[in-house]
Design an enzyme around this catalytic site. Structure first.
Site, PDB file in Angstrom:
ATOM      1  N   CYS A   1       0.829  -1.203   0.000  1.00 17.10           N
ATOM      2  CA  CYS A   1       0.000   0.000   0.000  1.00 17.10           C
ATOM      3  C   CYS A   1       0.866   1.256   0.000  1.00 17.10           C
ATOM      4  O   CYS A   1       1.903   1.313   0.664  1.00 17.10           O
ATOM      5  CB  CYS A   1      -0.904   0.027   1.238  1.00 17.10           C
ATOM      6  SG  CYS A   1      -2.279  -1.115   1.177  1.00 17.10           S
TER       7      CYS A   1
ATOM      8  N   VAL B   1      12.574  -0.504   5.896  1.00 13.16           N
ATOM      9  CA  VAL B   1      12.994  -1.776   6.494  1.00 13.16           C
ATOM     10  C   VAL B   1      14.286  -1.604   7.294  1.00 13.16           C
ATOM     11  O   VAL B   1      14.930  -2.592   7.642  1.00 13.16           O
ATOM     12  CB  VAL B   1      13.171  -2.855   5.405  1.00 13.16           C
ATOM     13  CG1 VAL B   1      11.846  -3.115   4.711  1.00 13.16           C
ATOM     14  CG2 VAL B   1      14.250  -2.462   4.401  1.00 13.16           C
TER      15      VAL B   1
ATOM     16  N   ASP C   1      -5.037   0.738  11.314  1.00  9.84           N
ATOM     17  CA  ASP C   1      -5.797   0.003  10.300  1.00  9.84           C
ATOM     18  C   ASP C   1      -7.307   0.149  10.462  1.00  9.84           C
ATOM     19  O   ASP C   1      -8.065  -0.334   9.618  1.00  9.84           O
ATOM     20  CB  ASP C   1      -5.430  -1.484  10.328  1.00  9.84           C
ATOM     21  CG  ASP C   1      -4.155  -1.789   9.560  1.00  9.84           C
ATOM     22  OD1 ASP C   1      -3.615  -0.866   8.904  1.00  9.84           O
ATOM     23  OD2 ASP C   1      -3.696  -2.941   9.598  1.00  9.84           O
TER      24      ASP C   1
ATOM     25  N   ILE D   1       0.663   7.043  13.265  1.00  9.54           N
ATOM     26  CA  ILE D   1       1.522   5.929  12.858  1.00  9.54           C
ATOM     27  C   ILE D   1       2.141   6.158  11.486  1.00  9.54           C
ATOM     28  O   ILE D   1       3.358   6.073  11.317  1.00  9.54           O
ATOM     29  CB  ILE D   1       0.727   4.609  12.863  1.00  9.54           C
ATOM     30  CG1 ILE D   1       0.071   4.396  14.237  1.00  9.54           C
ATOM     31  CG2 ILE D   1       1.641   3.434  12.509  1.00  9.54           C
ATOM     32  CD1 ILE D   1       1.049   4.282  15.385  1.00  9.54           C
TER      33      ILE D   1
END
Length: 422
Positions: free
Chosen positions: A117, A124, A305, A327
């Site tokens: 998304c 990472v 979410d 977030i």
């Protein structure tokens, strides 16, 4: 390209079963790389992301059999390819989760930098930092993370931020490392706990999962196991937001209400009547919801979410709600599309001000990411007239037959092809 055609205005009534959690299933599938013995997983949801993960594992030599009841059997006794290629990784950021298991068991891995998304950078670097602390040599070469280690060695690792996939990757690497690993500032999400419970069944020695300090004593090898994936708290929350916006009375079977405290609290505040049992949730809304604000936080706070779905409920609520996204950056891409349906929303940085309107009106809208797709479906269910949601391949990444379940609750919703909408 498939779309969803929704005719709004009908309350939702009945019951449906919640699927297994996408965010638990993906790392659990990747954990199959940690052993040569069979891993039997139940309650694995039928999603594009789980299918992509199975294709990725199959490319590496993992044998997988999928039964119609949601059971997947995997065996990684013939792994002959330690690379995760770009064409599979580009659609799903969680594919980075093969890095830790490959490095721990085989001593090397070559994983393309991930996609998924478009809701923020989600780098990472914390994965790389943690694996390097365990003794891995890691380089970025031509768009790939290339990692090598003779055998990982336990270490104390504190990530700079709470990262769910980072915690999962380091947890899977640490279970086969030599000595003890301590993960500080670890993610506490139920999906991390579910992964840890599987690893323990496989012979791992893990303590503290569910807290921000996880202690892992490495073992020489893991064995096969049988495990059922935890219920999807985000899917459950999405359906409850839908009944909050559209009205009605629904029961969710196979749910895990003990993982949904923050979401259920917000829905009660919005005016839903909520009843729960060990594995079910009943949600009912009679009348117009009350506007309810939220600030997203790591678990056990209000989940990022669920932000878009709560916002969709707030668009038709009585009053004004303030939502703060803490977030991810760039996670308000659904706002413009909600406004096409008549929503009244202003954005200022990480803050959204949602002024509830008496009614939304159907229109053609375009999904931009997974949870944005869900918010548009919720708004379409509450809107007058017909709403057409385009680019629902985003929705299929994380929801198991959403339109089928909504139809079972009485919604007027159909999947149509591009030709049918021309």
């Amino acid at each position: 390209m498939d779309k969803l055609r929704i005719t709004g205005g009908s309350p939702l009534r009945g019951e449906v079963t919640v699927s297994g959690a996408k965010n638990a299933a993906l790392p659990i599938l990747c954990a199959s790389l940690l052993t040569a013995e069979p891993l039997v997983l139940g309650n694995v949801p039928q999603l594009n992301d789980t299918s992509t993960t199975l294709r990725l594992l199959g490319r590496m030599g993992v044998r997988a059999e999928r039964a119609g009841d949601g059971t997947v059997t995997l065996q990684a006794d013939q792994v002959d390819n330690l690379e995760a290629p770009y064409e599979l990784v580009k659609t799903m950021r969680a594919s980075i989760l093969v890095l830790g298991p490959l490095l721990a068991r085989f001593g090397q891995a070559r994983v393309s930098l991930p996609g998924g998304c478009a809701i923020g950078q989600r780098p990472v670097d914390q994965h790389i930092k943690g694996l390097a602390a365990l003794g891995a040599e890691i380089e970025i070469e031509h768009g790939f993370v290339v990692a090598r280690a003779t055998r990982l060695k336990g270490a104390s690792i504190r990530t700079d931020m709470v990262t769910v996939t980072g915690t999962e990757n380091l947890l899977m690497a640490a279970v086969l490392a030599e000595g003890q690993t301590v993960l500080e500032n670890a993610a506490r999400e139920p999906e991390v706990v579910d992964l840890a419970e599987l690893l323990i069944k496989m012979g791992a020695r893990i303590q503290g999962h569910g807290t921000d300090r996880i202690v892992v004593d490495g073992v020489a090898r893991l064995h096969g196991a049988r495990h059922d994936v935890i219920a999807d708290r985000i899917e459950a929350g999405t359906f409850l937001c839908a009944v909050g916006a559209a009205g009605g009375d629904i029961t969710l079977r196979g749910a895990a209400p003990d993982t949904m405290g923050a979401t259920l609290d917000k829905l009660v505040e919005a005016g839903l009547t909520i009843e729960t049992g060990p594995d079910w949730i009943r949600g009912a809304m009679h009348g117009r919801p009350c506007a309810v604000g939220a600030r997203t936080h790591e678990y056990p706070g209000f989940a990022t979410d669920m932000q878009a779905q709560l916002m969709a409920l707030d668009t038709v609520a009585d009053g004004t709600a303030v939502i703060v996204e803490n977030i991810f950056e760039n996670r308000y891409m659904h706002v413009q599309e909600l406004c096409r349906l008549g929503a009244d929303i202003d954005i200022d940085g990480h803050t959204a001000v949602v002024r509830g309107v008496a009614r939304l009106s159907g229109a053609t809208v375009m999904a931009t990411d997974l949870r944005a797709s869900a918010s548009l479906v919720i708004a379409g269910l509450a809107a007058e007239g017909e709403t057409l949601v385009d680019r629902i391949y985003h929705l299929d990444r994380g929801y198991d037959r959403m339109e089928v379940k909504l139809r079972a609750l009485g919604a007027s919703i159909q999947r149509v092809t591009g030709k049918e909408t021309a």
